[in-house]
Design an enzyme around this catalytic site. Structure first.
Site, PDB file in Angstrom:
ATOM      1  N   GLU A 146       5.254  12.912  22.309  1.00 59.86           N
ATOM      2  CA  GLU A 146       4.547  12.509  23.527  1.00 59.86           C
ATOM      3  C   GLU A 146       4.526  13.859  24.479  1.00 59.86           C
ATOM      4  OE1 GLU A 146       2.916   9.697  24.474  1.00 59.86           O
ATOM      5  OE2 GLU A 146       3.184   9.428  22.073  1.00 59.86           O
ATOM      6  N   ARG A 188      -7.580   9.564  15.483  1.00 62.31           N
ATOM      7  CA  ARG A 188      -5.826   9.332  15.699  1.00 62.31           C
ATOM      8  C   ARG A 188      -5.449   9.562  14.291  1.00 62.31           C
ATOM      9  NH1 ARG A 188      -1.105   8.593  15.247  1.00 62.31           N
ATOM     10  NH2 ARG A 188       0.468   7.853  16.707  1.00 62.31           N
ATOM     11  N   ARG A 241     -10.179   4.317  19.316  1.00 66.19           N
ATOM     12  CA  ARG A 241     -10.148   5.539  18.574  1.00 66.19           C
ATOM     13  C   ARG A 241     -10.206   5.272  17.240  1.00 66.19           C
ATOM     14  NH1 ARG A 241      -4.755   8.151  20.946  1.00 66.19           N
ATOM     15  NH2 ARG A 241      -4.017   6.323  20.233  1.00 66.19           N
TER      16      ARG A 241
END
Length: 139
Positions: free
Chosen positions: A31, A23, A66
């Site tokens: 989004e 990320r 992540r």
């Protein structure tokens, strides 16, 4: 080697047998159901998909496991490039380098680059909150 780009701030890298989902630190891209989401994803893909050199500098691990990182693809700092190209916001909640990120965002806003073409683009963190609140409403 970058083997996948899921959205404008998340990519998957393979190094030998190991696959890591990263990320991009300090930024937040639209989004999937927001305007400019696919443009942002395609821009990150164009920057990294065929990069000969990918450098990941981990700063944290998020709640989904992540790697949160600053990423360079062929020497380009893609976190900052996404903001500079008007395809991500500086994620103020997690911003550690405001003197780098905020001027890039301001410049993109001023020239109405990318998502800043819209009159009032909604930051992803506000979009997620609104979506979460809407799903919590009971009748």
């Amino acid at each position: 080697m970058v083997i996948g780009v899921s959205d404008g701030d998340t990519l998957t890298v393979q190094d030998g047998e190991a696959k890591t989902t990263s990320r991009l630190a300090e930024i937040d891209a639209p989004e999937r159901t927001q305007p400019y989401s696919q443009v942002s994803r395609r821009n990150l893909e164009a920057l990294c998909r065929h990069a000969k050199a990918v450098e990941i500098t981990q700063v944290a691990t998020d709640r989904y496991g992540r790697t949160v990182a600053h990423v360079r693809c062929d020497g380009v700092h893609v976190n900052w490039r996404q903001v500079e190209d008007g395809l991500a916001w500086c994620f103020t909640k997690y911003l550690k380098q405001p003197k780098v990120c905020l001027p890039l965002e301001k410049s993109a806003r001023e020239v109405k680059k990318g998502l800043w073409r819209d009159a009032n683009p909604q930051p992803p963190w506000e979009f997620r909150t609104a979506k979460s609140n809407a799903s919590a409403v009971r009748y």
